[in-house]
Design a protein around this motif. Sequence first.
Motif, PDB file in Angstrom:
ATOM      1  N   LEU B  21       0.829  -1.202   0.000  1.00  9.36           N
ATOM      2  CA  LEU B  21       0.000   0.000   0.000  1.00  9.36           C
ATOM      3  C   LEU B  21       0.865   1.255   0.000  1.00  9.36           C
ATOM      4  O   LEU B  21       0.549   2.246  -0.659  1.00  9.36           O
ATOM      5  N   SER B  22       1.970   1.185   0.735  1.00 11.69           N
ATOM      6  CA  SER B  22       2.875   2.328   0.781  1.00 11.69           C
ATOM      7  C   SER B  22       3.385   2.671  -0.606  1.00 11.69           C
ATOM      8  O   SER B  22       3.337   3.823  -1.034  1.00 11.69           O
ATOM      9  N   ILE B  23       3.899   1.655  -1.277  1.00 14.48           N
ATOM     10  CA  ILE B  23       4.428   1.897  -2.627  1.00 14.48           C
ATOM     11  C   ILE B  23       3.304   2.372  -3.535  1.00 14.48           C
ATOM     12  O   ILE B  23       3.433   3.351  -4.257  1.00 14.48           O
ATOM     13  N   PHE B  24       2.181   1.669  -3.426  1.00 15.48           N
ATOM     14  CA  PHE B  24       1.032   2.018  -4.247  1.00 15.48           C
ATOM     15  C   PHE B  24       0.636   3.478  -4.022  1.00 15.48           C
ATOM     16  O   PHE B  24       0.469   4.244  -4.957  1.00 15.48           O
ATOM     17  N   LEU B  25       0.535   3.850  -2.759  1.00 17.96           N
ATOM     18  CA  LEU B  25       0.076   5.199  -2.421  1.00 17.96           C
ATOM     19  C   LEU B  25       1.039   6.276  -2.895  1.00 17.96           C
ATOM     20  O   LEU B  25       0.640   7.280  -3.479  1.00 17.96           O
ATOM     21  N   ILE B  26       2.313   6.028  -2.641  1.00 19.34           N
ATOM     22  CA  ILE B  26       3.273   7.073  -2.984  1.00 19.34           C
ATOM     23  C   ILE B  26       3.362   7.218  -4.504  1.00 19.34           C
ATOM     24  O   ILE B  26       3.466   8.329  -5.028  1.00 19.34           O
ATOM     25  N   VAL B  27       3.261   6.108  -5.194  1.00 15.07           N
ATOM     26  CA  VAL B  27       3.274   6.185  -6.657  1.00 15.07           C
ATOM     27  C   VAL B  27       1.974   6.832  -7.137  1.00 15.07           C
ATOM     28  O   VAL B  27       1.975   7.671  -8.032  1.00 15.07           O
ATOM     29  N   LEU B 629       6.554  -3.625  -9.074  1.00 17.60           N
ATOM     30  CA  LEU B 629       5.989  -3.030 -10.284  1.00 17.60           C
ATOM     31  C   LEU B 629       4.470  -3.105 -10.280  1.00 17.60           C
ATOM     32  O   LEU B 629       3.798  -2.226 -10.799  1.00 17.60           O
ATOM     33  N   LEU B 630       3.946  -4.166  -9.690  1.00 15.53           N
ATOM     34  CA  LEU B 630       2.499  -4.287  -9.592  1.00 15.53           C
ATOM     35  C   LEU B 630       1.939  -3.106  -8.810  1.00 15.53           C
ATOM     36  O   LEU B 630       0.985  -2.446  -9.241  1.00 15.53           O
ATOM     37  N   ALA B 631       2.591  -2.845  -7.673  1.00 13.76           N
ATOM     38  CA  ALA B 631       2.169  -1.702  -6.857  1.00 13.76           C
ATOM     39  C   ALA B 631       2.339  -0.407  -7.637  1.00 13.76           C
ATOM     40  O   ALA B 631       1.466   0.469  -7.643  1.00 13.76           O
ATOM     41  N   THR B 632       3.461  -0.314  -8.346  1.00  4.39           N
ATOM     42  CA  THR B 632       3.762   0.913  -9.076  1.00  4.39           C
ATOM     43  C   THR B 632       2.761   1.153 -10.193  1.00  4.39           C
ATOM     44  O   THR B 632       2.193   2.236 -10.318  1.00  4.39           O
ATOM     45  N   VAL B 633       2.572   0.104 -11.010  1.00  2.36           N
ATOM     46  CA  VAL B 633       1.705   0.287 -12.174  1.00  2.36           C
ATOM     47  C   VAL B 633       0.273   0.551 -11.720  1.00  2.36           C
ATOM     48  O   VAL B 633      -0.394   1.464 -12.234  1.00  2.36           O
ATOM     49  N   LEU B 634      -0.176  -0.192 -10.717  1.00  2.00           N
ATOM     50  CA  LEU B 634      -1.517   0.049 -10.197  1.00  2.00           C
ATOM     51  C   LEU B 634      -1.652   1.478  -9.694  1.00  2.00           C
ATOM     52  O   LEU B 634      -2.593   2.196 -10.032  1.00  2.00           O
ATOM     53  N   GLY B 635      -0.670   1.873  -8.900  1.00  2.00           N
ATOM     54  CA  GLY B 635      -0.688   3.221  -8.343  1.00  2.00           C
ATOM     55  C   GLY B 635      -0.631   4.269  -9.422  1.00  2.00           C
ATOM     56  O   GLY B 635      -1.380   5.255  -9.407  1.00  2.00           O
ATOM     57  N   ALA B 636       0.242   4.052 -10.410  1.00  2.00           N
ATOM     58  CA  ALA B 636       0.433   5.028 -11.471  1.00  2.00           C
ATOM     59  C   ALA B 636      -0.847   5.172 -12.291  1.00  2.00           C
ATOM     60  O   ALA B 636      -1.309   6.286 -12.555  1.00  2.00           O
ATOM     61  N   VAL B 637      -1.418   4.028 -12.673  1.00  2.00           N
ATOM     62  CA  VAL B 637      -2.600   4.089 -13.538  1.00  2.00           C
ATOM     63  C   VAL B 637      -3.764   4.746 -12.795  1.00  2.00           C
ATOM     64  O   VAL B 637      -4.419   5.657 -13.314  1.00  2.00           O
TER      65      VAL B 637
END
Lengths: 233, 1106
Positions: B21-27, B629-637
């Motif tokens: 969630l952290s990675i997801f949120l920050i991204v 990357l899953l967290a990143t791409v989800l967060g980014a999109v």
Amino acid sequence: MSFVALENVHKIYHMGEIDIHAANGISFQIEQGEFVVIVGPSGSGKTTVLNLLGGMDTCSEGRMLVDGEEISAYSTGQLMKYRRYDIGFVFQFYNLIPNLTAMENVELAAQFNKDAVPANEMLASVGLENRMDNFPAQLSGGEQQRVAIARALAKKPRLLLCDEPTGALDYDTGKKILKLLQDFCRRDQMTVILVTHNSAIAPIADRVIRLKNSMVEESWQNENPVSVESIEW
Amino acid sequence: MNRMIIRTILREIRNNKSRFLSIFLIVFIGVGFFGGIRASGPDMQISADEYFDQKNLMDFRIVSTFGFDDNDLNGLRMLNGVKLYPSYFTDCYAQYGAENVVVRAYSLENYEEQEMNRVTLEEGRMPVNPNECIVDAGTIKYDIPLNTVITLSSGDEDTDIHDTLENTQYTVVGKFTSPLYVDATDRGKTSIGAGSVNTVIYLPQDNFISEYYSEVYLRFSSLGNLNCYSDEYQDIAESIREQISQCADNREMNRYRQLYDEASDKIERAEKRLDRKENQYKKRLKKSKDTLDASRLEIDSGKAEINEAQALLDAQMNQIGDGSYAQDGTDAITEGTDEIDRLRDRIDNSEQLYESLGGEPIGTLDDEEEVDEEYRDRDEWDADEETPDEPDEDFDIDAAGDEDESDGEDVLEETEDGSPEDGEETDGEEQEYLDFSNLDLENPTEETLDEMRSIILDARRELVSMEDKLNEAIDRMPEMDGSVEDMLAELSSQQEMIDSQRDALTILEQEYEEGLENYKKKKERVEQAIKEARRKLRRQERKLQELEEPKWYIYDREDNPGYREYHENADRINNIGKVFPVFFLLVAALVCLTCMSRMIDEERVSIGTLKAIGYSDGTILARYLIYALLATVLGAVLGLMIGFQLFPRVIIYSYSILYRIPVQVTPFHWGLAAASVLSAVVCVGLTVGYSCRSVLRGEPARLMRPKAPAAGKRVLLEKVPFIWNHMSFSRKVTARNIFRYKKRMLMTIVGIAGCTALTLTGFGLRDSIRDVVQLQYGAIWKYDAMLYLDGATGEDLSSVNESTRAYDPDGISLNAMAQSEDVRNGAYELTANLIVPEEENRLDQFVELRSRGDQNRYTLLDDGVMLTEKAAKLLHVSAGDTISIVRDDIDYELTIQGVVENYANHYIYMAPALYMKTFAQVPEYNAVFVRYGQTMNEQQENGLNAAWLQEPAVLNVSYSADLKDKFNDIMNILNVVILVLIISAGVLALVVLYNLSVINITERKREIATLKVLGFKNRETTGYIFRENLFMALIGIAFGLGAGRLLTYYVVTVAEIDIAMFGRTIYPASYGMAALITFGFFLLVTLVMSVPLRRIDMVESLKSVE
């Protein structure tokens, strides 16, 4: 009345749907100034007993009395104070604060007690007068354990609890640590409870409690405890 | 990659939800903010473009000084892919209630939907009757309510509104917004009033009386599909402008030639006609002159003969008297016969003369009638000749076609009002002339002829009687001797006859004299009239020579008020978008780095195990890569999906208060999205790779042992025993810990600093804009109201000032000239308000002239002007330099005496003496500064307003308080932007701090548990951990305040609009607020994190590592 008394103590961990009985009706008594060794195989509940005695955990059932106080009825605040003033703890992996020097690690615990043994004296008494300003990472395992012992004893606890203090040490160092503990026990009439899986250590104790399957298998008083030098494993 | 790995990844996510969630949120926040802010600028432009496309906004607008005829339109139709929309407009005054505003009235050709520049009806309805109109809803300042009846009047005394518009009274039935006017206040410039249009109205097209279109709008198919703010549009538009300009040159010349030829043709024709008439008049004059001369001759000879006859008669009388009668009698008969012969000859001559004068041979009355007829014919012929001058009509039309361009206007107006007068005068003269010719030539001559005829007839009768008598005398000759008495009687009767003849001649002579007199008078008048007509013709010719080529003014969208400014604002948002989001991305990358390296550290044992089992490095790396990357791409999109909507909408909405662009288009920018996601992926990928690198290099055996905790280190502070020895344990620990985890320290400081900086920027921006209000309307503009007058005389001004004083006796006022001027320094140009106070030494009571830096006060001198600061900056000038005011393409150079502090609009302050010296004319004072002597409440101000508006010269009044309110409105928009900034900053800070705290706690669980076992109280444990965070937070805040200061300056500079200067001071309160808010976030995180800290289970944490 015994200094430490456990009466039918149960500890149940709820792990999802499974209940694990880490202590299943354990009872024993310990007198003041005794050097007690609790032995048992892995998973026999010995660390659980130590944690309960150390106020780090509370029992699910039964009573625990230390020096007449019923610690099993303590609130978390009381337990905190209990740990702060009455208990010294020595761990297998020392658990020193890596960012503090040997001296500071001792002071860290000693600061709570006005009558505490001065840290330098304490360290000197464990033979580390020359390593006082070293950080834990700069000390060997045995030295670290000595610091841990010094930290535990500096505040003059009523009860010293040691969880496999030699477990991470080599044979000779382990023996030296045991000797140190025994000496403090004898010299200061300190009640020491040592948990180990190593039955070979048992002969040096005043009292041996053998646990198996979370229950006391046997408990006996050793009339003639041997010196540390004489045991081998 | 096998199923096992996928399963572990999924389990990893489930087990490490908070990290994921952290990675997801920050991204999510980082990329969302990055993408959102980056998209805002383009979205602003796309929205505007979409709005303009929907409304078919013109690409070009052409105005001609002579209007457009069909040939002009056909010329324009030749352009490639063009659509034309010819239309009418006029600038005039609109009066409603006590208000009198300058309006631009456009024609509304179709009530439903115009072909171009379609208006959007905001309120009411479209007009259905010719005397209804719709008014501009877009301008804040001039709001004409529905159902108001407005009366239009022309902008200057020389033109009549009725020449332009059928109706002058209109009922407001609706309010519109127009894509031509996106600015909230600016409605462009005009030549009437104070120089700027206040508001815009649309009138039904039938109201416009003109044969020529006053403007043509053009749209080009090649531009239709382009974003109007793109370079491509601008390039193509530039080349089209070239083409239009060529077409314009061509049409200007042709139109000029056509006009010139037509006019010169007419002048030529008029000249010829004049020549012809002159000749005719001259001929007629000559004829009457001849006649007069001839009759003179006749009179003279008649006189001579009468005298002769008298002499003869006298001699006969004497003969009779002296005895020679008989002889004399014979002689007398002979003489009588001669006499009769001569008389006959004379009568013949007279008849000939009479005939030559136009009289028919004397004898019957018919002759007279014929003469009358001839006169009548002449009258008719004259009437035929007298035709009105045609060129006048043409000039009329031309003038009606022109409204806008003042250059041509004068000439044309002169032509316009000159021509009908010419015509009238010429008409009058011709009639007079005709009258004259009738009177002069015909009537007197007729009289003369009549008289002559009767005289001739008399003479003839006399002749007959003389002959009779002579014959009688001859017959009686024998008996004459005996009848001398009879002869004498005869002679005396002859004498009587001669006398009567003489009398007749005298009358004839008198009449001749009268005729001559009349002839002379009339001749003079005819000559005068011809001279006058010729002079007029010459004047027409001269005017024709002065006739300038029609000029076409080509305007494009950039000339629409607000169009360019909106573009600039979009660019500014783009500029801001280049700084802020990068910052967010950086922090996001740092957070990812910490998260992932922490995760990999924790997982080193399982990595070791996997390695030991025989998994390849790649597979193991993939496991973490996929997780991250899953967290990143989800967060980014997700971030982009929300960011692309949220930020542009908030920003476009905020700008909609300043620019009326009602369309919001916020597409998903695929390119930007791809770039954002890619950069995030690369960032995180590198981070993961970097974190894994050292771990993967390790031996499986070493990996399977726990990593030794970071070693303690002495810090510099310990070298200062004085401080160190006085520090408590916990503080020592804190001091050491801060430097123990450098990466985390850096991140915390950057995160906190970023949050502080962003928050401070938000507040700083508000301070800067508040300065505009506070300083401009408080410290700099000390006046309370400014009155604008139209064509005010000295009397008007003193009357206005008297009525002000009557209402507010302690108030003070100052007359001034306020005029919008084009100012230039080389290539730098702008429009500024020129203020010329009547008494320059009193200006400081109304306007503070001071320099911003040293607060040095200026007084206006006669050798230089004061220029406001932003104008000086835009013109790249400073005190001592020269700028020029451009009027009618003439540069008037001025030296800058000082640059003065000012925040809204641009001003040039100039002493009247310098104005006179520079422009060689006296300043026309058209404004009055008023400063109240007392504090006015709303009611009092309304009373004063009413008093002012009763003054005929007062056009309108602008109150500082109103302007202040308006600026405050704009401030409120900015508060939204500031809120967005602060919230974004706060979220960033929260995520960063939370993340770091989580890491801090998990990383040091064992340490914390140990402390707990040692009997540390919760407060002490929390303090142990958070004291270091606190310290880092404080350092971060300090850094952030510094960075925020710089960022504020940057943002203020790029966000500033051209006509305003934002303040440059950040108030201490803002520093305080920024620090406090950041600290608040920090405390919040601390509070939140103290819960898991308390819950750390000693037993669990201290369990021997298996």
